[in-house]
Motif scaffolding. Structure first.
Motif, mmCIF file in Angstrom:
data_model
loop_
_atom_site.group_PDB
_atom_site.id
_atom_site.type_symbol
_atom_site.label_atom_id
_atom_site.label_comp_id
_atom_site.label_asym_id
_atom_site.label_seq_id
_atom_site.Cartn_x
_atom_site.Cartn_y
_atom_site.Cartn_z
ATOM 1 N N ASP A 1 0.916 -1.263 0.003
ATOM 2 C CA ASP A 1 0.034 0.054 -0.064
ATOM 3 C C ASP A 1 0.890 1.319 -0.011
ATOM 4 O OD1 ASP A 1 1.089 -0.355 2.367
ATOM 5 O OD2 ASP A 1 -0.786 -0.051 3.567
ATOM 6 N N ARG A 2 2.188 1.107 -0.283
ATOM 7 C CA ARG A 2 3.061 2.420 -0.325
ATOM 8 C C ARG A 2 4.262 2.081 -1.091
ATOM 9 N NH1 ARG A 2 7.052 4.795 3.450
ATOM 10 N NH2 ARG A 2 6.832 7.085 3.219
ATOM 11 N N ILE A 3 4.624 2.909 -2.008
ATOM 12 C CA ILE A 3 5.508 2.882 -2.948
ATOM 13 C C ILE A 3 6.266 4.321 -3.044
ATOM 14 C CG2 ILE A 3 6.265 2.512 -5.420
ATOM 15 C CD1 ILE A 3 3.797 1.063 -5.691
ATOM 16 N N VAL A 4 7.541 4.225 -2.688
ATOM 17 C CA VAL A 4 8.544 5.613 -2.802
ATOM 18 C C VAL A 4 9.319 5.255 -3.800
ATOM 19 C CG1 VAL A 4 9.679 7.166 -1.512
ATOM 20 C CG2 VAL A 4 8.074 5.821 -0.103
ATOM 21 N N LEU A 5 9.418 6.029 -4.804
ATOM 22 C CA LEU A 5 10.495 6.237 -5.991
ATOM 23 C C LEU A 5 11.200 7.326 -6.008
ATOM 24 C CD1 LEU A 5 7.859 4.702 -8.542
ATOM 25 C CD2 LEU A 5 9.473 3.496 -7.309
ATOM 26 N N GLU A 6 12.535 7.407 -6.397
ATOM 27 C CA GLU A 6 13.239 8.399 -6.688
ATOM 28 C C GLU A 6 13.284 8.589 -8.338
ATOM 29 O OE1 GLU A 6 17.752 9.517 -6.201
ATOM 30 O OE2 GLU A 6 16.903 9.499 -4.486
ATOM 31 N N VAL A 7 12.785 9.604 -8.817
ATOM 32 C CA VAL A 7 12.709 10.096 -10.194
ATOM 33 C C VAL A 7 13.539 11.439 -10.466
ATOM 34 C CG1 VAL A 7 11.101 10.673 -12.311
ATOM 35 C CG2 VAL A 7 10.383 9.251 -9.863
ATOM 36 N N ASP A 8 14.369 11.083 -11.475
ATOM 37 C CA ASP A 8 15.222 11.991 -11.962
ATOM 38 C C ASP A 8 15.198 12.192 -13.510
ATOM 39 O OD1 ASP A 8 17.342 13.322 -12.559
ATOM 40 O OD2 ASP A 8 19.105 11.973 -12.376
ATOM 41 N N SER A 9 14.497 13.334 -13.800
ATOM 42 C CA SER A 9 14.162 13.750 -15.275
ATOM 43 C C SER A 9 14.616 15.078 -15.596
ATOM 44 C CB SER A 9 12.697 13.331 -15.437
ATOM 45 O OG SER A 9 12.326 13.913 -16.791
ATOM 46 N N PRO A 10 14.972 15.454 -16.806
ATOM 47 C CA PRO A 10 15.536 16.785 -17.199
ATOM 48 C C PRO A 10 14.463 17.488 -17.166
ATOM 49 C CG PRO A 10 15.583 14.989 -19.007
ATOM 50 C CD PRO A 10 15.480 14.281 -17.781
ATOM 51 N N GLY A 11 13.197 17.090 -17.275
ATOM 52 C CA GLY A 11 11.927 17.982 -17.676
ATOM 53 C C GLY A 11 10.472 17.066 -17.289
ATOM 54 N N PRO A 12 9.417 17.746 -17.639
ATOM 55 C CA PRO A 12 8.197 17.175 -17.363
ATOM 56 C C PRO A 12 8.096 15.635 -18.281
ATOM 57 C CG PRO A 12 7.979 19.304 -18.046
ATOM 58 C CD PRO A 12 9.354 19.204 -18.349
ATOM 59 N N ALA A 13 7.596 14.641 -17.393
ATOM 60 C CA ALA A 13 7.497 13.307 -18.142
ATOM 61 C C ALA A 13 6.093 12.740 -17.156
ATOM 62 C CB ALA A 13 8.820 12.558 -17.736
ATOM 63 N N VAL A 14 5.758 11.788 -17.677
ATOM 64 C CA VAL A 14 4.598 10.991 -16.896
ATOM 65 C C VAL A 14 5.300 9.587 -16.475
ATOM 66 C CG1 VAL A 14 2.453 9.601 -17.412
ATOM 67 C CG2 VAL A 14 2.793 11.685 -18.516
ATOM 68 N N LEU A 15 5.151 9.372 -15.154
ATOM 69 C CA LEU A 15 5.564 8.263 -14.466
ATOM 70 C C LEU A 15 4.649 7.223 -14.534
ATOM 71 C CD1 LEU A 15 7.435 6.694 -12.529
ATOM 72 C CD2 LEU A 15 6.185 7.781 -10.782
ATOM 73 N N VAL A 16 4.763 6.146 -15.213
ATOM 74 C CA VAL A 16 3.960 4.908 -15.237
ATOM 75 C C VAL A 16 4.104 3.836 -14.267
ATOM 76 C CG1 VAL A 16 2.803 3.176 -16.782
ATOM 77 C CG2 VAL A 16 3.794 5.246 -17.763
ATOM 78 N N VAL A 17 3.294 3.429 -13.401
ATOM 79 C CA VAL A 17 3.322 2.456 -12.354
ATOM 80 C C VAL A 17 2.343 1.245 -12.728
ATOM 81 C CG1 VAL A 17 3.350 1.977 -10.026
ATOM 82 C CG2 VAL A 17 4.198 4.198 -10.766
ATOM 83 N N THR A 18 2.716 0.273 -13.053
ATOM 84 C CA THR A 18 1.811 -0.888 -13.569
ATOM 85 C C THR A 18 1.070 -1.705 -12.449
ATOM 86 O OG1 THR A 18 3.440 -2.508 -14.145
ATOM 87 C CG2 THR A 18 2.993 -0.826 -15.886
ATOM 88 N N HIS A 19 0.363 -1.101 -11.603
ATOM 89 C CA HIS A 19 -0.181 -1.492 -10.452
ATOM 90 C C HIS A 19 -1.385 -1.764 -10.868
ATOM 91 C CE1 HIS A 19 2.858 -2.409 -7.873
ATOM 92 N NE2 HIS A 19 2.103 -2.388 -6.549
#
Length: 312
Positions: free
Chosen positions: A282-300
């Protein structure tokens, strides 16, 4: 005063009646035990599936892997998805009663090639029984079974399915049989006595299963910068069914009504990395490194109760 049996033909009649009742009562038990013994010899013990060396290796790999992955079981010759769960593996299939209608619809697209020729299976799994999401193989074409004739491999890739568990041989460009799980001779090439001998051995030492790696399995989470909108679920399903794994990774498919809260989606970027920090049911913590706007996809699986925050 004593209870005495009538003599002569009355005695024989009563004895025959008692014997008849005993036969009627015990015959089903005897037949059932006979069939159980036959199945134990011919098809093997179900308990052997809980001692499968191949699944034990997969469980160790999952525990050591920095990223989670899912597995799917080809339901043939006594294998079902529940055995993978018993090893602590995450499965994309199974007897799901709490999955959303969206996941059920997606699974219908996964197994559409098989169900296209087996309408009775579609009726059984999806209409009368409910969410029995599993892969069956059409054996009429012989073995090895052609993957694309039975299920859509790219959609399994989208579901983060990295391995297929099976005891029937498969063929497909996107599949690789793990060498350590390859049998010396495939089951269907064995003579009957050798099949019985192998099943008897497996009953005591554990089931041998073949494990195929899906070469283009998508990660559980990734970044994408291309989005394609659809007005209806039917149009979305049709698009998904024709997409390759590479295309599914590059372009996110969304219903327009679901994309409305995202606001302006112009200028998105695909580049970047995603690293797991915390992963729990019930909890996911991700570190995201992107040079600009993007969409994060999590396949739950979809749930209206998921909430996302960025930097708190």
């Amino acid at each position: 005063d004593r209870l005495t049996w009538p003599s002569g033909r009355h005695d024989r009649f009563v004895a025959a009646l008692v014997a008849g009742y005993l036969v009627a009562a015990l015959l089903p038990v005897g037949l059932q035990n006979f069939y159980n013994a036959r199945d134990w010899v011919m098809w093997g013990s179900y308990a052997a599936n809980f001692r499968a060396p191949g699944l034990q290796r997969l469980a160790k790999e999952m525990n050591a892997s920095p990223e989670p992955f899912r597995v799917v079981t080809i339901q043939e010759n006594g294998l079902v998805a529940g055995y993978a769960n018993a090893y602590g593996l995450e499965s994309g299939d199974g007897y799901f009663n709490m999955y959303s209608k969206r996941y059920q619809q997606l699974w219908g697209s996964v197994v559409e090639p098989f169900q296209r020729h087996h309408e009775e299976e579609r009726d059984y799994f999806f209409r009368r029984v409910g969410n029995r999401m599993r892969i069956l193989i059409d054996s009429d074409g012989g073995f090895p079974a052609v993957a694309e004739n039975n299920f859509r491999l790219p959609l399994l890739s989208l579901l983060n399915v990295r391995y297929l568990i099976t005891n029937v041989p498969l063929s497909g460009e996107g599949l690789e049989l793990l060498p350590e799980t390859k049998p010396d001779i495939f089951w269907d090439d064995l003579p009957t006595l050798s099949k019985i001998r192998r099943r008897l051995v497996e009953n005591f030492v554990g089931r041998h299963v073949m494990i195929y790696r899906i070469k283009e399995a998508l990660p559980r989470w990734y970044l994408t910068g291309s989005i394609r909108m659809h007005e209806s679920s039917a149009a979305l399903a049709e698009d998904l069914q024709s997409a390759t794994a590479e295309d599914l990774r590059a372009t996110l498919r969304l219903l327009r009504v679901d994309a409305a809260p995202l606001g302006n989606l112009d200028g998105l970027l695909t580049g970047g990395t995603v690293t797991r920090r915390v992963y729990a049911p019930d909890r996911i913590v991700l570190e995201v490194d992107s040079p600009g706007p993007a969409v994060l996809v999590v396949t739950h699986a979809y749930s209206p109760y998921w909430r996302a925050t960025i930097n708190g």
